[in-house]
Each structure stands twice: as structure tokens, then as C-alpha cells.
Design a protein around this motif. Structure first.
Motif, PDB file in Angstrom:
ATOM      1  N   MET A 102      14.084  47.437   5.666  1.00 58.78           N
ATOM      2  CA  MET A 102      13.261  48.443   5.011  1.00 58.78           C
ATOM      3  C   MET A 102      14.107  49.566   4.243  1.00 58.78           C
ATOM      4  O   MET A 102      13.547  50.007   3.462  1.00 58.78           O
ATOM      5  CB  MET A 102      12.218  48.899   5.887  1.00 58.78           C
ATOM      6  N   SER A 103      15.064  49.946   4.991  1.00 63.91           N
ATOM      7  CA  SER A 103      15.794  51.046   4.099  1.00 63.91           C
ATOM      8  C   SER A 103      16.514  50.604   2.941  1.00 63.91           C
ATOM      9  O   SER A 103      16.666  51.307   1.990  1.00 63.91           O
ATOM     10  CB  SER A 103      16.923  51.507   5.320  1.00 63.91           C
ATOM     11  N   ARG A 104      16.926  49.353   2.990  1.00 61.61           N
ATOM     12  CA  ARG A 104      17.534  48.736   1.626  1.00 61.61           C
ATOM     13  C   ARG A 104      16.345  48.783   0.424  1.00 61.61           C
ATOM     14  O   ARG A 104      16.640  49.121  -0.680  1.00 61.61           O
ATOM     15  CB  ARG A 104      18.022  47.474   1.803  1.00 61.61           C
ATOM     16  N   ARG A 105      14.950  48.378   1.049  1.00 65.80           N
ATOM     17  CA  ARG A 105      14.009  48.113   0.214  1.00 65.80           C
ATOM     18  C   ARG A 105      13.280  49.175  -0.169  1.00 65.80           C
ATOM     19  O   ARG A 105      12.627  48.991  -1.269  1.00 65.80           O
ATOM     20  CB  ARG A 105      13.340  46.682   0.310  1.00 65.80           C
ATOM     21  N   GLY A 106      12.971  49.947   0.488  1.00 68.45           N
ATOM     22  CA  GLY A 106      11.957  50.878   0.390  1.00 68.45           C
ATOM     23  C   GLY A 106      10.558  50.232   0.740  1.00 68.45           C
ATOM     24  O   GLY A 106      10.569  49.370   1.742  1.00 68.45           O
ATOM     25  N   PHE A 107       9.608  50.623   0.213  1.00 69.39           N
ATOM     26  CA  PHE A 107       8.216  50.181   0.411  1.00 69.39           C
ATOM     27  C   PHE A 107       7.668  49.674  -0.925  1.00 69.39           C
ATOM     28  O   PHE A 107       6.610  50.551  -1.440  1.00 69.39           O
ATOM     29  CB  PHE A 107       7.192  51.269   1.355  1.00 69.39           C
ATOM     30  N   PRO A 108       8.145  48.983  -1.609  1.00 74.24           N
ATOM     31  CA  PRO A 108       7.466  48.380  -3.063  1.00 74.24           C
ATOM     32  C   PRO A 108       6.197  48.028  -2.941  1.00 74.24           C
ATOM     33  O   PRO A 108       5.722  47.623  -1.825  1.00 74.24           O
ATOM     34  CB  PRO A 108       8.698  47.267  -3.563  1.00 74.24           C
ATOM     35  N   THR A 109       5.542  47.718  -3.998  1.00 78.62           N
ATOM     36  CA  THR A 109       4.250  47.083  -4.014  1.00 78.62           C
ATOM     37  C   THR A 109       4.419  45.863  -3.433  1.00 78.62           C
ATOM     38  O   THR A 109       5.173  44.920  -3.271  1.00 78.62           O
ATOM     39  CB  THR A 109       3.691  46.977  -5.550  1.00 78.62           C
ATOM     40  N   ALA A 110       3.180  45.569  -2.772  1.00 88.64           N
ATOM     41  CA  ALA A 110       3.140  44.272  -1.829  1.00 88.64           C
ATOM     42  C   ALA A 110       3.669  44.248  -0.554  1.00 88.64           C
ATOM     43  O   ALA A 110       3.624  43.032   0.165  1.00 88.64           O
ATOM     44  CB  ALA A 110       2.942  43.049  -2.679  1.00 88.64           C
ATOM     45  N   ALA A 111       4.683  45.141  -0.192  1.00 89.48           N
ATOM     46  CA  ALA A 111       5.382  45.173   0.938  1.00 89.48           C
ATOM     47  C   ALA A 111       4.205  45.477   2.327  1.00 89.48           C
ATOM     48  O   ALA A 111       3.276  46.060   2.001  1.00 89.48           O
ATOM     49  CB  ALA A 111       6.468  46.337   0.835  1.00 89.48           C
ATOM     50  N   PHE A 112       4.799  44.974   3.447  1.00 88.80           N
ATOM     51  CA  PHE A 112       4.077  45.291   4.581  1.00 88.80           C
ATOM     52  C   PHE A 112       4.877  45.381   5.620  1.00 88.80           C
ATOM     53  O   PHE A 112       6.060  44.989   5.722  1.00 88.80           O
ATOM     54  CB  PHE A 112       3.029  44.256   4.839  1.00 88.80           C
ATOM     55  N   ALA A 113       4.507  46.433   6.722  1.00 95.32           N
ATOM     56  CA  ALA A 113       5.423  46.382   7.973  1.00 95.32           C
ATOM     57  C   ALA A 113       4.367  46.082   9.202  1.00 95.32           C
ATOM     58  O   ALA A 113       3.152  46.604   9.032  1.00 95.32           O
ATOM     59  CB  ALA A 113       5.748  48.090   8.033  1.00 95.32           C
ATOM     60  N   VAL A 114       4.961  45.658  10.272  1.00 98.21           N
ATOM     61  CA  VAL A 114       4.224  45.647  11.349  1.00 98.21           C
ATOM     62  C   VAL A 114       4.768  46.254  12.399  1.00 98.21           C
ATOM     63  O   VAL A 114       5.746  46.312  12.971  1.00 98.21           O
ATOM     64  CB  VAL A 114       4.391  44.082  11.720  1.00 98.21           C
ATOM     65  N   LEU A 115       4.010  47.049  13.018  1.00 97.10           N
ATOM     66  CA  LEU A 115       4.130  47.867  14.159  1.00 97.10           C
ATOM     67  C   LEU A 115       3.644  47.599  15.624  1.00 97.10           C
ATOM     68  O   LEU A 115       2.317  47.154  15.477  1.00 97.10           O
ATOM     69  CB  LEU A 115       3.973  49.559  13.709  1.00 97.10           C
ATOM     70  N   HIS A 116       4.252  47.639  16.380  1.00 99.37           N
ATOM     71  CA  HIS A 116       3.770  47.358  17.991  1.00 99.37           C
ATOM     72  C   HIS A 116       3.624  48.669  18.780  1.00 99.37           C
ATOM     73  O   HIS A 116       4.496  49.484  18.781  1.00 99.37           O
ATOM     74  CB  HIS A 116       4.678  46.166  18.376  1.00 99.37           C
ATOM     75  N   PHE A 117       2.824  48.840  19.624  1.00101.30           N
ATOM     76  CA  PHE A 117       2.564  49.683  20.512  1.00101.30           C
ATOM     77  C   PHE A 117       1.463  49.335  21.527  1.00101.30           C
ATOM     78  O   PHE A 117       0.788  48.355  21.641  1.00101.30           O
ATOM     79  CB  PHE A 117       1.931  51.008  19.879  1.00101.30           C
ATOM     80  N   THR A 118       1.706  50.069  22.738  1.00101.64           N
ATOM     81  CA  THR A 118       0.623  49.928  23.580  1.00101.64           C
ATOM     82  C   THR A 118      -0.182  51.184  24.049  1.00101.64           C
ATOM     83  O   THR A 118       0.541  52.416  24.215  1.00101.64           O
ATOM     84  CB  THR A 118       1.416  49.558  24.915  1.00101.64           C
ATOM     85  N   GLY A 119      -1.352  50.850  24.227  1.00 98.48           N
ATOM     86  CA  GLY A 119      -2.107  52.107  24.646  1.00 98.48           C
ATOM     87  C   GLY A 119      -3.780  51.965  23.954  1.00 98.48           C
ATOM     88  O   GLY A 119      -3.622  50.878  23.292  1.00 98.48           O
ATOM     89  N   SER A 120      -4.465  52.922  23.987  1.00 94.55           N
ATOM     90  CA  SER A 120      -5.624  53.115  23.378  1.00 94.55           C
ATOM     91  C   SER A 120      -5.230  53.474  21.806  1.00 94.55           C
ATOM     92  O   SER A 120      -4.249  54.190  21.544  1.00 94.55           O
ATOM     93  CB  SER A 120      -6.485  54.216  23.879  1.00 94.55           C
ATOM     94  N   TRP A 121      -6.300  53.090  20.830  1.00 97.16           N
ATOM     95  CA  TRP A 121      -5.965  53.534  19.610  1.00 97.16           C
ATOM     96  C   TRP A 121      -6.096  55.269  19.453  1.00 97.16           C
ATOM     97  O   TRP A 121      -5.400  55.598  18.552  1.00 97.16           O
ATOM     98  CB  TRP A 121      -7.107  52.823  18.657  1.00 97.16           C
ATOM     99  N   LYS A 122      -6.559  55.865  20.445  1.00 95.35           N
ATOM    100  CA  LYS A 122      -6.736  57.244  20.255  1.00 95.35           C
ATOM    101  C   LYS A 122      -5.232  57.857  20.480  1.00 95.35           C
ATOM    102  O   LYS A 122      -5.123  59.085  20.327  1.00 95.35           O
ATOM    103  CB  LYS A 122      -7.801  57.826  21.441  1.00 95.35           C
ATOM    104  N   THR A 123      -4.392  57.046  20.996  1.00 89.74           N
ATOM    105  CA  THR A 123      -2.982  57.237  21.311  1.00 89.74           C
ATOM    106  C   THR A 123      -2.261  57.403  20.281  1.00 89.74           C
ATOM    107  O   THR A 123      -1.069  57.713  20.285  1.00 89.74           O
ATOM    108  CB  THR A 123      -2.589  56.811  22.552  1.00 89.74           C
TER     109      THR A 123
END
Length: 172
Positions: A135-156
């Protein structure tokens, strides 16, 4: 669903748009954008993440991106077209995610930069080294996606709560 179960946020930037003489909100995808959107959809489907709900900006280029991408999914998730995503700050996007019902596990947001890139960086308190490097090399060009993982309520959902576990961007 228990709030202790892992959840995923997929942040997906719209594909390459054209620049005709229309308002920014009504800009359509360029030919390259249509190809990249479909490829991003295939890559998203390949992750195997069952998306429970998609939140999509109302801008034409995001709606077109999502239509082409979701056609590649084995199952179409519920889609909510959300005006607040267009030109949203990371804080506004977090507030929107905080409204997500806890019975949803995996949410995909189709939006714009700088919001998608900034939100990825803000939420990712940690990241797999190889993923962060890509991601650091590419940045966030058009059509890019990132997947993030977390535990907890959406309110957190707040800065630093998630781990960046996957990232993809089309080749130039």
C-alpha cells in the motif's frame, strides 16, 4: 452474532472516471475504469469474504464501479446507496460505520479519495508488513481496496482499532 466475533471493513475506491462536461457527482467511468472495476470485483470475490452489506456513494462513478464489481460476486450483498459518503471526511465515514447494526459482520464501503485512503490509514493500528509495504508503494489508486479486521461492536470503530490484512490495486 456476538460482538466478540471478528469483523471486516472493506474500503473500495471507485474505478477510473472520465471527465465529460458534467458535474463531479455525475462523472461516469472511463473505459479503463470499467475494466478495473470488474477486475477488482473478481479480486474481492477471490478473498472469500462474505460481504453482508455494501455502502455505496451516490456518485455515478461509484454506482457504476459497484455494479461492475458486484457482478463478479457469488452472492450479491444488500446495497445501501448513501449520500453521506460523497466528499466525506474520515471522521464522517467512521460515524457512518458506527451506525452499522451489530448483526452484520462484513461491510464494504465504495467511496472516494482522499477519504478511502485516509480512513484506511487512520483505522489501521497495525498491519501485516507485506500488505503495508504494497500500500505504501502504490498509494490508493482508483479501483484499489483495503481489507481491515477488527473485533467488537461497530460502535467501537475508531482510529487504530483495526488491522490492515489485505490490499489490492490494479496494475497501471
Amino acid at each position: 452474532m456476538s460482538v466478540a466475533e471478528p469483523r471486516r471493513i472493506i474500503l473500495f475506491r471507485h474505478a477510473k472516471a472520465d471527465w465529460p462536461q458534467v458535474s463531479d457527482h455525475e462523472r461516469p467511468l472511463a473505459e479503463r475504469g470499467r475494466m478495473d472495476a470488474a477486475e477488482a470485483g473478481r479480486r474481492l470475490a477471490d478473498t472469500g469474504i462474505p460481504v453482508d452489506q455494501a455502502l455505496c456513494s451516490t456518485a455515478l462513478r461509484t454506482r457504476e464501479t459497484w455494479k461492475l464489481a458486484v457482478a463478479e460476486f457469488p452472492q450479491r450483498p444488500k446495497t445501501v446507496y448513501e449520500e453521506r459518503i460523497y466528499e466525506a471526511s474520515p471522521g464522517e465515514l467512521i460515524a457512518l460505520l458506527n451506525e452499522t447494526p451489530d448483526d452484520l459482520r462484513n461491510v464494504l464501503v465504495v467511496g472516494h479519495n482522499p477519504g478511502m485512503e485516509a480512513l484506511t490509514e487512520i483505522l489501521a493500528g497495525s498491519a501485516e508488513d507485506e500488505v503495508r509495504k504494497r500500500m505504501s508503494r502504490r498509494g490508493f489508486p482508483t479501483a484499489a481496496f483495503a481489507v481491515l479486521h477488527f473485533t467488537g461492536s461497530w460502535k467501537t470503530v475508531e482510529p487504530g482499532v483495526a488491522s490492515l490484512v489485505d490490499y489490492w490495486a490494479p496494475t497501471d
